[in-house]
Design an enzyme around this catalytic site. Structure first.
Site, PDB file in Angstrom:
ATOM      1  N   ASN A   1       0.837  -1.207   0.000  1.00 48.59           N
ATOM      2  CA  ASN A   1       0.000   0.000   0.000  1.00 48.59           C
ATOM      3  C   ASN A   1       0.870   1.254   0.000  1.00 48.59           C
ATOM      4  O   ASN A   1       0.579   2.226  -0.691  1.00 48.59           O
ATOM      5  CB  ASN A   1      -0.910   0.059   1.237  1.00 48.59           C
ATOM      6  CG  ASN A   1      -2.020  -0.966   1.201  1.00 48.59           C
ATOM      7  OD1 ASN A   1      -2.410  -1.514   2.239  1.00 48.59           O
ATOM      8  ND2 ASN A   1      -2.552  -1.238   0.022  1.00 48.59           N
TER       9      ASN A   1
ATOM     10  N   ARG B   1      -2.271 -10.441   4.554  1.00 48.20           N
ATOM     11  CA  ARG B   1      -2.708  -9.167   5.125  1.00 48.20           C
ATOM     12  C   ARG B   1      -4.094  -9.230   5.767  1.00 48.20           C
ATOM     13  O   ARG B   1      -4.372  -8.512   6.726  1.00 48.20           O
ATOM     14  CB  ARG B   1      -2.632  -8.048   4.073  1.00 48.20           C
ATOM     15  CG  ARG B   1      -3.366  -8.304   2.757  1.00 48.20           C
ATOM     16  CD  ARG B   1      -2.803  -7.346   1.719  1.00 48.20           C
ATOM     17  NE  ARG B   1      -3.454  -7.312   0.413  1.00 48.20           N
ATOM     18  CZ  ARG B   1      -3.165  -8.124  -0.607  1.00 48.20           C
ATOM     19  NH1 ARG B   1      -2.280  -9.101  -0.434  1.00 48.20           N
ATOM     20  NH2 ARG B   1      -3.742  -7.959  -1.783  1.00 48.20           N
TER      21      ARG B   1
ATOM     22  N   GLU C   1      -8.033 -10.878  -3.306  1.00 44.34           N
ATOM     23  CA  GLU C   1      -8.106  -9.633  -4.082  1.00 44.34           C
ATOM     24  C   GLU C   1      -8.113  -9.943  -5.572  1.00 44.34           C
ATOM     25  O   GLU C   1      -7.662 -11.033  -5.989  1.00 44.34           O
ATOM     26  CB  GLU C   1      -6.913  -8.728  -3.689  1.00 44.34           C
ATOM     27  CG  GLU C   1      -6.883  -7.364  -4.364  1.00 44.34           C
ATOM     28  CD  GLU C   1      -8.178  -6.552  -4.214  1.00 44.34           C
ATOM     29  OE1 GLU C   1      -9.278  -7.118  -4.414  1.00 44.34           O
ATOM     30  OE2 GLU C   1      -8.087  -5.346  -3.944  1.00 44.34           O
TER      31      GLU C   1
END
Ligand code: F6P
Length: 404
Positions: free
Chosen positions: A222, A263, A288
């Site tokens: 990120n 994560r 994801e």
């Protein structure tokens, strides 16, 4: 006087989602001020004979003693249901396997003062059945057995029921439902069944009392604006997970559904640690978006090195599929499958938590909240807030909440 009283009789093998559906019907009716009560044979059995009905042989149709006890329990509940409707109740729900024709004939003979609606729950998805059995063996009924022993006994119990199982066919009023996908398989209604339109609608609606939809904490990727991969949480991300844990510590969260990625699991762990009883269930369905040849690249790198990908995605983000990867549109099937799994496995728990990712959470959110396809890939999914969703056939609530 118009007859507005009703018996609902659940039918299906063990672990097919009968109790979840029965509870949902009861709560939805109650919400409409209709008095409903569940008569659950399993609960009564556990209360009446607390010791050892976890052993499969108790359910052997050749075991006279077991059969007699189970028939006695069924009778107590049928009489209770009759009494309930004679007095103040409106809808009595008989929650048991009611798998044999013989049992159903008995029910029809005894419950002859109001119409009966049979609801058969069907689900033969192996993976879900195994996950559901795993949940069952964590209950007090199986606690004294080793896990493999408990699983073997539960599976054997199912096979005993399979021996006597006759699917609904000749009953006067029935509906068969795929309890995982909430799809009506067959429907035969000959009587005037009170509340039928409502009940049918409840059966096919995805209902969540309190769903907490969370995005994982901040990761190293990120920080660099990199996509995909399996990066771990940063220090700040771990602090976010701890803050979430503190925020949810006063609520009961029995299950946390995550993706398979580090994560989301790392975000779930501190939450689990502050709960009395909580399990993390990673589901690949919530991974994801797979960005194929762009995995682990930054948005800037994609723009510079693969301008064709950058432009095509910008033009139609929802329908664009990354080369060798996925797009929002192609994720839909697996995300919906994941949601069905969550609802099935959550049983009757009122709080459900999902920890997912930006694109995955957009798709989950849009399952409950209508958004035009072209707007779905832009739904706001911050790292430091979560969505609270409460959804039923007649009400919807969405809130973006801060946890720090
Ligand atoms: O950047 C984090 C992330 O979860 C990526 O892994 C994923 O590709 C992206 O967000 C999805 O968001 P968008 O569809 O807006 O690129």
């Amino acid at each position: 006087m118009k007859n507005n009283k009703l018996y609902i009789v659940m039918v299906g093998l063990p672990a097919r989602g009968k109790s979840t559906i029965a509870t949902k019907i009861k709560e939805d009716l109650k919400h409409d001020s209709i008095k409903a009560k569940i008569f659950n044979n399993g609960d009564l059995r556990r209360k009446m004979i607390p010791n050892n009905t976890s052993i499969a042989e108790f359910y052997d149709p050749e075991n006279r003693e077991g059969v007699n006890i189970r028939e006695k329990i069924a009778l107590i509940n049928l009489e209770g249901a009759r009494k309930y409707l004679r007095e103040k109740g409106t809808v009595a729900i008989i929650d048991a396997t009611n798998a044999s024709l013989k049992r159903r004939k008995k029910i029809q003979g005894l419950l002859n003062d109001h119409p009966i609606l049979f609801i058969e729950c069907i689900n033969n998805n192996e993976e879900i059945l195994n996950a559901s059995i795993q949940r069952k063996i964590e209950t007090p009924e199986f606690r004294h057995l080793r896990s493999e022993e408990a699983i073997t006994n539960f599976k054997k119990r199912i096979s005993y029921y399979m021996n006597i199982y006759t699917p609904l066919k000749k009953e006067y009023n029935f509906i068969k439902i795929d309890s995982l996908y909430k799809k009506v398989i067959q429907e035969e209604i000959k009587d005037n069944i009170p509340y039928y339109d409502q009940i049918r609608d409840f059966l096919v609606t995805d209902t969540v009392k309190h769903l907490y939809l969370i995005r994982h904490g901040e990761t190293y990727f990120n920080l660099e604006n990199r996509i995909g991969g399996d990066s771990a949480l940063t220090k700040n991300g771990l602090l976010q997970a701890k803050a979430l844990a503190k925020y949810f510590s006063k609520k009961e969260i029995p299950l946390i559904f995550t993706s398979n990625k580090k994560r989301t699991i790392q975000t779930a762990e501190p939450i689990k640690a502050l709960q009395k009883k909580c399990a993390i269930i990673p589901l690949a369905e919530f991974n994801e978006i797979d960005s194929g040849i762009c995995e682990c690249m930054s948005y800037e790198e994609i723009r510079q090195e693969m301008p064709h990908v950058y432009r095509a995605r910008k033009k139609d983000k929802y329908n664009y599929t990354y080369p060798e990867g996925e797009g929002y549109a192609t994720m839909k099937e697996r995300i919906d499958r994941g949601i069905n799994k969550v609802l099935y496995l959550s049983d009757t728990s009122k709080n459900i938590m999902i920890i997912g990712h930006r694109a995955a959470n957009r798709m989950i959110l849009s399952h409950f909240l209508f958004r035009r396809e072209e707007d779905v890939p832009y739904i706001y999914i911050p790292l430091d807030k979560f969505y609270y969703i409460s959804a039923a056939q007649n009400r919807k609530l969405f809130q973006l909440k801060k946890y720090e």
